[in-house]
Design a protein around this motif. Structure first.
Motif, PDB file in Angstrom:
ATOM      1  N   VAL A 123       4.665 -17.375  -8.847  1.00 49.77           N
ATOM      2  CA  VAL A 123       5.415 -16.584  -9.589  1.00 49.77           C
ATOM      3  C   VAL A 123       4.936 -15.868 -10.516  1.00 49.77           C
ATOM      4  N   THR A 124       3.265 -16.475 -10.627  1.00 49.63           N
ATOM      5  CA  THR A 124       2.676 -15.280 -11.644  1.00 49.63           C
ATOM      6  C   THR A 124       1.645 -14.521 -10.495  1.00 49.63           C
ATOM      7  N   CYS A 125       1.476 -15.110  -9.667  1.00 48.31           N
ATOM      8  CA  CYS A 125       0.686 -14.362  -8.301  1.00 48.31           C
ATOM      9  C   CYS A 125       1.419 -12.796  -8.735  1.00 48.31           C
ATOM     10  N   PHE A 126       2.993 -13.287  -8.141  1.00 47.14           N
ATOM     11  CA  PHE A 126       3.773 -11.767  -7.742  1.00 47.14           C
ATOM     12  C   PHE A 126       3.746 -10.799  -8.809  1.00 47.14           C
ATOM     13  N   ARG A 127       3.486 -11.224 -10.182  1.00 52.33           N
ATOM     14  CA  ARG A 127       3.114 -10.463 -10.948  1.00 52.33           C
ATOM     15  C   ARG A 127       2.065  -9.530 -11.246  1.00 52.33           C
ATOM     16  N   ASN A 128       0.641 -10.643 -10.634  1.00 54.82           N
ATOM     17  CA  ASN A 128      -0.631  -9.738 -10.401  1.00 54.82           C
ATOM     18  C   ASN A 128      -0.421  -9.410  -9.567  1.00 54.82           C
ATOM     19  N   ALA A 129       0.480  -9.321  -8.497  1.00 54.63           N
ATOM     20  CA  ALA A 129       0.519  -8.362  -7.413  1.00 54.63           C
ATOM     21  C   ALA A 129       1.054  -6.289  -8.474  1.00 54.63           C
ATOM     22  N   ALA A 130       2.311  -6.874  -8.717  1.00 56.70           N
ATOM     23  CA  ALA A 130       2.614  -5.867  -9.439  1.00 56.70           C
ATOM     24  C   ALA A 130       1.715  -5.458 -10.022  1.00 56.70           C
ATOM     25  N   ARG A 131       1.063  -5.858 -11.538  1.00 54.66           N
ATOM     26  CA  ARG A 131       0.308  -5.473 -11.828  1.00 54.66           C
ATOM     27  C   ARG A 131      -1.001  -4.575 -11.682  1.00 54.66           C
ATOM     28  N   HIS A 132      -0.918  -4.439 -10.507  1.00 56.46           N
ATOM     29  CA  HIS A 132      -2.036  -3.850  -9.960  1.00 56.46           C
ATOM     30  C   HIS A 132      -2.130  -2.529  -8.877  1.00 56.46           C
ATOM     31  N   LEU A 133      -0.424  -2.411  -9.241  1.00 57.02           N
ATOM     32  CA  LEU A 133       0.459  -1.720  -7.581  1.00 57.02           C
ATOM     33  C   LEU A 133       0.938  -0.129  -8.907  1.00 57.02           C
ATOM     34  N   ALA A 134       0.382   1.118  -7.837  1.00 57.91           N
ATOM     35  CA  ALA A 134       1.161   1.999  -8.246  1.00 57.91           C
ATOM     36  C   ALA A 134       2.915   1.522  -8.375  1.00 57.91           C
ATOM     37  N   PRO A 135       3.256   2.343  -8.892  1.00 58.25           N
ATOM     38  CA  PRO A 135       5.041   2.705  -8.729  1.00 58.25           C
ATOM     39  C   PRO A 135       4.517   2.701  -6.687  1.00 58.25           C
ATOM     40  N   GLY A 136       5.665   2.270  -6.803  1.00 53.91           N
ATOM     41  CA  GLY A 136       6.101   2.215  -5.186  1.00 53.91           C
ATOM     42  C   GLY A 136       4.892   1.933  -3.923  1.00 53.91           C
ATOM     43  N   GLY A 137       4.040   1.406  -4.977  1.00 54.53           N
ATOM     44  CA  GLY A 137       3.047   0.016  -3.716  1.00 54.53           C
ATOM     45  C   GLY A 137       3.604  -0.263  -3.289  1.00 54.53           C
ATOM     46  N   ARG A 138       3.551  -1.318  -2.419  1.00 56.17           N
ATOM     47  CA  ARG A 138       4.025  -2.543  -1.810  1.00 56.17           C
ATOM     48  C   ARG A 138       3.124  -4.502  -1.770  1.00 56.17           C
ATOM     49  N   PHE A 139       3.111  -5.010  -2.318  1.00 53.36           N
ATOM     50  CA  PHE A 139       3.041  -6.722  -1.793  1.00 53.36           C
ATOM     51  C   PHE A 139       3.431  -7.328  -0.179  1.00 53.36           C
ATOM     52  N   LEU A 140       2.310  -7.753   0.677  1.00 54.67           N
ATOM     53  CA  LEU A 140       2.019  -7.853   1.522  1.00 54.67           C
ATOM     54  C   LEU A 140       1.942  -9.632   1.464  1.00 54.67           C
ATOM     55  N   VAL A 141       2.748 -10.365   2.110  1.00 56.33           N
ATOM     56  CA  VAL A 141       2.800 -11.587   2.231  1.00 56.33           C
ATOM     57  C   VAL A 141       3.057 -12.201   3.336  1.00 56.33           C
TER      58      VAL A 141
END
Length: 246
Positions: A123-141
């Motif tokens: 869960v913390t990894c997802f939050r870390n991904a969100a921390r790095h993204l601009a609004p509307g950015g994407r996280f691919l897994v």
């Protein structure tokens, strides 16, 4: 098994030959195509960048790429392919380490989110991904779908892949959702080499809840990098989450 033991010098020096299929054009080409499409005109950040199997060809496509990785030995192998100016890397845990700046895409491929061995870390990894993204950015897994043993009693193991000179199997603890992957490679003689790594498997629905907790919504899920439909028979998935705008 500690991370520094698993991803140390011996593993790093042999990693690019450990699973040659993942370097084949049939696999790597669609992977890079999809990531380049999602990154668009922005920058991409790879969690667990390793030896640069994906990052190096993605950078050659013109996408600015950075990375985070816990293993100095793996990054040393990456440095034989690309210098720090070409692909900058921060050493550290992908769940908590922060790379400067904002990105349009954060990605995590080849099941590596499962290297985090607790639900809380994932869960913390997802939050870390969100921390790095601009609004509307994407996280691919990219992640495999667990295949549990048919019986609930006796040895808990599943053969994941078998081919000439190679077999992999997973021993499974269904209570903790822990897996140890065992990769056996056979030479011309009677000897074999063994590489083992621990993982925590994640069901797709559980992954979606992790995303929701971090402010993401599921944008798409396919069975592979070319967009095949995800079905009950799919053994893996490529899931794209979009950071919800405030």
């Amino acid at each position: 098994m500690r991370n520094d033991e698993i991803w140390g010098r011996e593993t790093a020096e042999s990693y690019d030959a450990l699973d040659g299929e993942m370097f084949s054009p049939d696999v790597l080409g669609p992977t890079v195509d999809r990531l380049a499409e999602l990154a668009g005109e922005g920058r991409a950040l790879e969690f667990a960048i390793g030896t640069g199997r994906v990052a190096v060809p993605l950078r050659k496509r013109g996408i600015p790429v950075a990375g985070i990785d816990i293993s100095p030995a793996m990054v040393a192998q990456l440095r034989k392919k690309a210098d720090e100016a070409t692909i900058p890397v921060c050493l550290g845990d992908m769940a908590t380490t922060v790379f400067p700046g904002r990105f349009s895409l954060v990605y995590l491929v080849y099941n590596t989110i499962s290297n985090l061995l607790t639900q809380a870390e994932q869960v913390t990894c997802f939050r870390n991904a969100a921390r790095h993204l601009a609004p509307g950015g994407r996280f691919l897994v990219e992640l495999w779908v667990p295949e549990l043993p048919k019986a609930t009693l006796g040895p808990q193991a599943v053969i994941y892949r078998s081919e000439p000179g190679y077999i992999s199997l997973d021993t499974i603890d269904v209570v903790s959702q822990r897996v140890v992957s065992h990769h056996f490679k056979f030479g011309e003689d009677r000897q074999s080499t063994l590489f083992r790594s621990p993982h925590r498997y994640i069901w797709p629905a559980e992954l979606d809840l992790m995303a929701q907790l971090a402010g993401f919504g599921l944008e798409s899920r396919s069975a592979d990098w070319v967009g095949s439909p995800f079905t009950a028979e799919s053994r893996s998935h490529v899931s794209v989450y979009r950071l919800m705008e405030e």
